[in-house]
Design a protein around this motif. Structure first.
Motif, PDB file in Angstrom:
ATOM      1  N   PHE A  89       0.951  -1.215   0.316  1.00  0.00           N
ATOM      2  CA  PHE A  89       0.186  -0.120  -0.050  1.00  0.00           C
ATOM      3  C   PHE A  89       0.719   1.469  -0.452  1.00  0.00           C
ATOM      4  O   PHE A  89       1.919   1.486  -0.021  1.00  0.00           O
ATOM      5  N   SER A  90       0.129   2.116  -0.368  1.00  0.00           N
ATOM      6  CA  SER A  90       0.876   3.628  -0.739  1.00  0.00           C
ATOM      7  C   SER A  90       0.559   4.814  -0.138  1.00  0.00           C
ATOM      8  O   SER A  90      -0.992   4.670  -0.223  1.00  0.00           O
ATOM      9  N   VAL A  91       0.896   5.891  -0.217  1.00  0.00           N
ATOM     10  CA  VAL A  91       0.260   7.092  -0.222  1.00  0.00           C
ATOM     11  C   VAL A  91       1.413   7.899  -1.276  1.00  0.00           C
ATOM     12  O   VAL A  91       2.039   7.856  -1.691  1.00  0.00           O
ATOM     13  N   HIS A  92       0.758   9.175  -1.420  1.00  0.00           N
ATOM     14  CA  HIS A  92       0.937  10.187  -2.580  1.00  0.00           C
ATOM     15  C   HIS A  92       1.802   9.878  -4.139  1.00  0.00           C
ATOM     16  O   HIS A  92       2.684  10.193  -4.388  1.00  0.00           O
ATOM     17  N   GLY A  93       0.848   8.816  -4.357  1.00  0.00           N
ATOM     18  CA  GLY A  93       1.595   8.519  -5.725  1.00  0.00           C
ATOM     19  C   GLY A  93       2.443   7.311  -5.615  1.00  0.00           C
ATOM     20  O   GLY A  93       3.411   7.672  -7.281  1.00  0.00           O
ATOM     21  N   GLY A  94       3.397   7.124  -4.744  1.00  0.00           N
ATOM     22  CA  GLY A  94       3.807   5.735  -4.385  1.00  0.00           C
ATOM     23  C   GLY A  94       5.287   6.418  -3.950  1.00  0.00           C
ATOM     24  O   GLY A  94       6.252   5.767  -4.344  1.00  0.00           O
ATOM     25  N   ALA A  95       5.579   7.909  -4.035  1.00  0.00           N
ATOM     26  CA  ALA A  95       6.150   8.230  -2.930  1.00  0.00           C
ATOM     27  C   ALA A  95       6.812   7.475  -2.523  1.00  0.00           C
ATOM     28  O   ALA A  95       7.936   7.238  -1.694  1.00  0.00           O
ATOM     29  N   LEU A  96       5.601   7.002  -0.935  1.00  0.00           N
ATOM     30  CA  LEU A  96       5.955   6.178  -0.384  1.00  0.00           C
ATOM     31  C   LEU A  96       5.007   4.558  -0.163  1.00  0.00           C
ATOM     32  O   LEU A  96       4.150   5.255  -0.784  1.00  0.00           O
ATOM     33  N   VAL A  97       6.136   3.276  -0.014  1.00  0.00           N
ATOM     34  CA  VAL A  97       5.809   2.288  -0.431  1.00  0.00           C
ATOM     35  C   VAL A  97       5.269   1.591   1.161  1.00  0.00           C
ATOM     36  O   VAL A  97       6.803   1.394   1.671  1.00  0.00           O
ATOM     37  N   HIS A  98       4.271   1.018   0.872  1.00  0.00           N
ATOM     38  CA  HIS A  98       4.791  -0.165   2.256  1.00  0.00           C
ATOM     39  C   HIS A  98       4.901  -1.671   2.230  1.00  0.00           C
ATOM     40  O   HIS A  98       3.919  -1.811   1.035  1.00  0.00           O
ATOM     41  N   SER A  99       5.653  -2.579   2.199  1.00  0.00           N
ATOM     42  CA  SER A  99       5.051  -3.642   1.861  1.00  0.00           C
ATOM     43  C   SER A  99       4.736  -4.725   2.911  1.00  0.00           C
ATOM     44  O   SER A  99       3.586  -4.139   3.445  1.00  0.00           O
ATOM     45  N   PRO A 100       3.725  -5.872   2.448  1.00  0.00           N
ATOM     46  CA  PRO A 100       2.807  -6.044   2.713  1.00  0.00           C
ATOM     47  C   PRO A 100       3.411  -6.242   4.238  1.00  0.00           C
ATOM     48  O   PRO A 100       4.124  -6.655   4.825  1.00  0.00           O
ATOM     49  N   ASP A 101       1.981  -6.294   5.151  1.00  0.00           N
ATOM     50  CA  ASP A 101       1.602  -6.691   6.029  1.00  0.00           C
ATOM     51  C   ASP A 101       2.400  -7.276   7.278  1.00  0.00           C
ATOM     52  O   ASP A 101       1.561  -8.744   6.288  1.00  0.00           O
ATOM     53  N   ALA A 102       3.201  -7.898   8.202  1.00  0.00           N
ATOM     54  CA  ALA A 102       4.180  -8.771   9.040  1.00  0.00           C
ATOM     55  C   ALA A 102       3.296  -9.298  10.029  1.00  0.00           C
ATOM     56  O   ALA A 102       3.467  -7.730  10.562  1.00  0.00           O
ATOM     57  N   ARG A 103       2.278 -10.101  10.234  1.00  0.00           N
ATOM     58  CA  ARG A 103       1.906 -10.429  11.739  1.00  0.00           C
ATOM     59  C   ARG A 103       3.045 -11.365  12.477  1.00  0.00           C
ATOM     60  O   ARG A 103       2.290 -11.193  13.473  1.00  0.00           O
TER      61      ARG A 103
END
Length: 212
Positions: A89-103
């Motif tokens: 998931f990301s914000v600001h058009g992909g300027a910041l991208v997060h990997s899949p959430d690890a539990r």
């Protein structure tokens, strides 16, 4: 503005040090790893600092698993960020991208990571951009601090793979449930990383209150 607040539920359940990278094409990667069953999370905010502190202006500035669109128990909808097919998931058009959430900390290598491409961000009319970087224990891990998490570590690298920060959360921030490792600062000269190292003993909304 009113304080930003997120639903902190998931589906189913030191002294500042300046690391200069004044390159307008610079990119960063924030890497979080740990071992065991505890649920840790990376968070990042896109804020503007006009001299009175870093402030986020909308939920769209918050890169957090708590801000991903999801349906909770009872059909309650939460979050504003779309989850991609690969679970990133990301914000600001992909300027910041997060990997899949690890539990948990079961993955080899990085359990979670965030990539930051400052050049994709729009500069504010006044002040500069600041991207606080945070690692926190999910609230359902009641009573746990980082000293209870085995081998929790954050590494922040530039685009050349050079470490700007390498910190053992289990040992250096053992008394806390969260830490702001530092911030990426973006201004007219380019992007730089500032180490912060501030610990928290509140949930993510409590931390978010400092930036809203």
């Amino acid at each position: 503005m009113s304080n930003l607040v997120l639903n902190l539920s998931k589906p189913g359940e030191a002294a500042p040090k300046l690391s200069l990278n004044l390159n307008k094409g610079e990119e960063f990667k924030v890497r979080l790893s740990w071992d065991g069953n505890t649920d840790l999370d990376l968070h990042a905010l896109v804020t503007v600092n006009t001299g009175s502190g870093a402030k986020a202006s909308s939920l769209g500035d918050i890169l957090s698993t708590y801000n991903v669109e999801r349906v909770l128990e009872g059909g309650v909808k939460a979050g504003t960020l779309a989850l991609a097919a690969d679970k990133t998931f990301s914000v600001h058009g992909g300027a910041l991208v997060h990997s899949p959430d690890a539990r948990d900390g079961s993955l080899a290598g990085d359990d979670e990571y965030v990539t930051v491409k400052p050049r994709l961000l729009t500069m504010p009319a006044a002040g500069h951009l600041e991207i606080p970087l945070l690692a926190m224990i999910h609230p359902q891990a009641s009573g746990k601090t980082f000293k209870h998490v085995e081998n929790a570590r954050v590494i922040i690298e530039n685009s050349a793979g050079q470490p700007l920060l390498d910190v053992g959360l289990s040992s250096q921030f053992g008394a806390f449930v969260g830490v702001q490792m530092g911030s990426i600062v973006v201004d007219g000269n380019g992007a730089s990383f500032i180490g912060v190292g501030v610990g928290f003993n509140t949930d993510f909304n409590g931390v978010l209150g400092h930036f809203s």
